[in-house]
Design a protein around this motif. Sequence first.
Motif, PDB file in Angstrom:
ATOM      1  N   CYS A  92       0.476   7.757  -1.964  1.00  0.00           N
ATOM      2  CA  CYS A  92       1.212   6.580  -1.487  1.00  0.00           C
ATOM      3  C   CYS A  92       0.367   5.854  -0.435  1.00  0.00           C
ATOM      4  O   CYS A  92      -0.553   6.434   0.137  1.00  0.00           O
ATOM      5  CB  CYS A  92       2.542   6.984  -0.848  1.00  0.00           C
ATOM      6  SG  CYS A  92       3.651   7.918  -1.932  1.00  0.00           S
ATOM      7  N   LYS A 119      12.152  -2.505   2.287  1.00  0.00           N
ATOM      8  CA  LYS A 119      13.019  -1.521   1.625  1.00  0.00           C
ATOM      9  C   LYS A 119      13.368  -0.359   2.547  1.00  0.00           C
ATOM     10  O   LYS A 119      14.333   0.361   2.311  1.00  0.00           O
ATOM     11  CB  LYS A 119      12.331  -0.990   0.360  1.00  0.00           C
ATOM     12  CG  LYS A 119      12.007  -2.061  -0.669  1.00  0.00           C
ATOM     13  CD  LYS A 119      11.099  -1.503  -1.759  1.00  0.00           C
ATOM     14  CE  LYS A 119      10.614  -2.598  -2.700  1.00  0.00           C
ATOM     15  NZ  LYS A 119       9.642  -2.094  -3.685  1.00  0.00           N
ATOM     16  N   ASP A 160       1.447  -0.274   4.525  1.00  0.00           N
ATOM     17  CA  ASP A 160       0.784  -1.471   5.033  1.00  0.00           C
ATOM     18  C   ASP A 160       0.613  -1.300   6.539  1.00  0.00           C
ATOM     19  O   ASP A 160       1.589  -1.330   7.284  1.00  0.00           O
ATOM     20  CB  ASP A 160       1.648  -2.699   4.732  1.00  0.00           C
ATOM     21  CG  ASP A 160       0.896  -4.002   4.988  1.00  0.00           C
ATOM     22  OD1 ASP A 160       0.069  -4.034   5.926  1.00  0.00           O
ATOM     23  OD2 ASP A 160       1.140  -4.977   4.265  1.00  0.00           O
ATOM     24  N   ASN A 201       7.669  -5.080   0.085  1.00  0.00           N
ATOM     25  CA  ASN A 201       7.327  -3.658  -0.022  1.00  0.00           C
ATOM     26  C   ASN A 201       7.833  -2.854   1.163  1.00  0.00           C
ATOM     27  O   ASN A 201       8.294  -1.724   1.006  1.00  0.00           O
ATOM     28  CB  ASN A 201       5.805  -3.496  -0.153  1.00  0.00           C
ATOM     29  CG  ASN A 201       5.301  -3.852  -1.529  1.00  0.00           C
ATOM     30  OD1 ASN A 201       6.000  -3.685  -2.528  1.00  0.00           O
ATOM     31  ND2 ASN A 201       4.083  -4.365  -1.603  1.00  0.00           N
ATOM     32  N   SER A 212       2.100  -1.674  -9.042  1.00  0.00           N
ATOM     33  CA  SER A 212       3.505  -1.517  -8.682  1.00  0.00           C
ATOM     34  C   SER A 212       3.884  -2.359  -7.465  1.00  0.00           C
ATOM     35  O   SER A 212       5.056  -2.663  -7.273  1.00  0.00           O
ATOM     36  CB  SER A 212       3.848  -0.041  -8.422  1.00  0.00           C
ATOM     37  OG  SER A 212       3.080   0.477  -7.357  1.00  0.00           O
ATOM     38  N   ASP A 213       2.913  -2.756  -6.631  1.00  0.00           N
ATOM     39  CA  ASP A 213       3.237  -3.632  -5.498  1.00  0.00           C
ATOM     40  C   ASP A 213       3.141  -5.111  -5.869  1.00  0.00           C
ATOM     41  O   ASP A 213       3.216  -5.979  -5.004  1.00  0.00           O
ATOM     42  CB  ASP A 213       2.345  -3.318  -4.292  1.00  0.00           C
ATOM     43  CG  ASP A 213       0.880  -3.687  -4.523  1.00  0.00           C
ATOM     44  OD1 ASP A 213       0.534  -4.123  -5.649  1.00  0.00           O
ATOM     45  OD2 ASP A 213       0.077  -3.529  -3.590  1.00  0.00           O
ATOM     46  N   ARG A 220       5.257 -10.647  -0.791  1.00  0.00           N
ATOM     47  CA  ARG A 220       5.218  -9.383  -1.539  1.00  0.00           C
ATOM     48  C   ARG A 220       5.046  -8.202  -0.595  1.00  0.00           C
ATOM     49  O   ARG A 220       5.661  -7.149  -0.770  1.00  0.00           O
ATOM     50  CB  ARG A 220       4.086  -9.407  -2.567  1.00  0.00           C
ATOM     51  CG  ARG A 220       4.389 -10.178  -3.830  1.00  0.00           C
ATOM     52  CD  ARG A 220       3.447  -9.794  -4.950  1.00  0.00           C
ATOM     53  NE  ARG A 220       2.061 -10.038  -4.597  1.00  0.00           N
ATOM     54  CZ  ARG A 220       1.407 -11.157  -4.873  1.00  0.00           C
ATOM     55  NH1 ARG A 220       2.025 -12.141  -5.492  1.00  0.00           N
ATOM     56  NH2 ARG A 220       0.150 -11.310  -4.540  1.00  0.00           N
ATOM     57  N   ARG A 221       4.201  -8.374   0.414  1.00  0.00           N
ATOM     58  CA  ARG A 221       4.001  -7.286   1.373  1.00  0.00           C
ATOM     59  C   ARG A 221       5.274  -7.014   2.167  1.00  0.00           C
ATOM     60  O   ARG A 221       5.629  -5.857   2.409  1.00  0.00           O
ATOM     61  CB  ARG A 221       2.837  -7.642   2.304  1.00  0.00           C
ATOM     62  CG  ARG A 221       1.493  -7.656   1.594  1.00  0.00           C
ATOM     63  CD  ARG A 221       0.391  -8.196   2.472  1.00  0.00           C
ATOM     64  NE  ARG A 221       0.188  -7.381   3.658  1.00  0.00           N
ATOM     65  CZ  ARG A 221      -0.667  -7.690   4.631  1.00  0.00           C
ATOM     66  NH1 ARG A 221      -1.372  -8.806   4.551  1.00  0.00           N
ATOM     67  NH2 ARG A 221      -0.813  -6.901   5.673  1.00  0.00           N
TER      68      ARG A 221
END
Length: 319
Positions: A194, A240, A197, A237, A148-149, A233-234
């Motif tokens: 969950c 948001k 990072d 994440n 999903s990430d 990508r990080r």
Amino acid sequence: MNDTNELKKSVNDGSVQNIWIGLQKTGRDEWKWSSGEPALYLKWHTGQPNGDEKECVIMSIGHWYAVGCSTSLSFICNSSYNTNTELVFVNQLKSWRDAQSYCRQNHIDLVSVRNQNENQQVERFISDRYLTGSWIWIGLFRDSWQWSDQSNSSFRDWDPTQPNNAGENCTAVKHDYQGQWHDISCTDQYPFVCYEDPELIVIRENVTWSEALRYCRQNHVDLVSVHSEEMQRRVMNVVKRASTAEVWLGLHNYCIMNMWLWVSGDTVCYQNWAPGNGTKPENCKLEKRKGAVQSGGDQRWISLPETHKLNFICTTYEE
């Protein structure tokens, strides 16, 4: 496996049977390397691949063939991360998954063949061992499961009976001693884990770019620099969580040279600009421009005057 072990430690409730993890079937079969890299170069023999059930790949006489992953064959491991200069032939008959596990436990991974030069290197390696014509596993496989990430990890720890392709498109870890994975209907209800990072922190305070830079350097390490698609990508994440439509990055315009630089001093190689951004602004000498990432939409980078007040992202690690 380290992640798997940490996951087991985080769940102490003995009544829990299954735990959701972020692996989901997308419906898009893609060829990828065991290392997680996408397969951009393919050296199929004529007529290959020739069946949906054939999801793992062998090499023979320099060409590739798709076969069933449960076939028992010898294989080649790679003992270096970046090149095929350190190859190891393993003369043991194993399924593709077992060969992958062996390479990861004893070397680096099943061999990747990312271009014509590497294909020739592996072909010579096979020929030098008088194995020309043999079927030998390489690290290419077809998979429709995605994290999903959006990460490229190809690690899988399926129970031997799974996935059973019964229309069950989400993944749960069985909460037992082995803790292996099962494909399960996405509508089932289970506890879940969950993660955050630990190296990227969104600060939900509205400040100018210079204030954000000072805060990060006083309290953490620096404003974030985004040097790769993986780091983007990080950032996507964590951004948001922001309360502003844009969020400051450690990106600034060096007006005199018409260049964008990271606060680390590096030039901008990987880029993710929104259309119309990232070029020298007409009013460059009138206002200093800095880079931000959109917290919604497709989360592209945009150029803004440094006096705008936004949330920002700090890093907690030294590059």
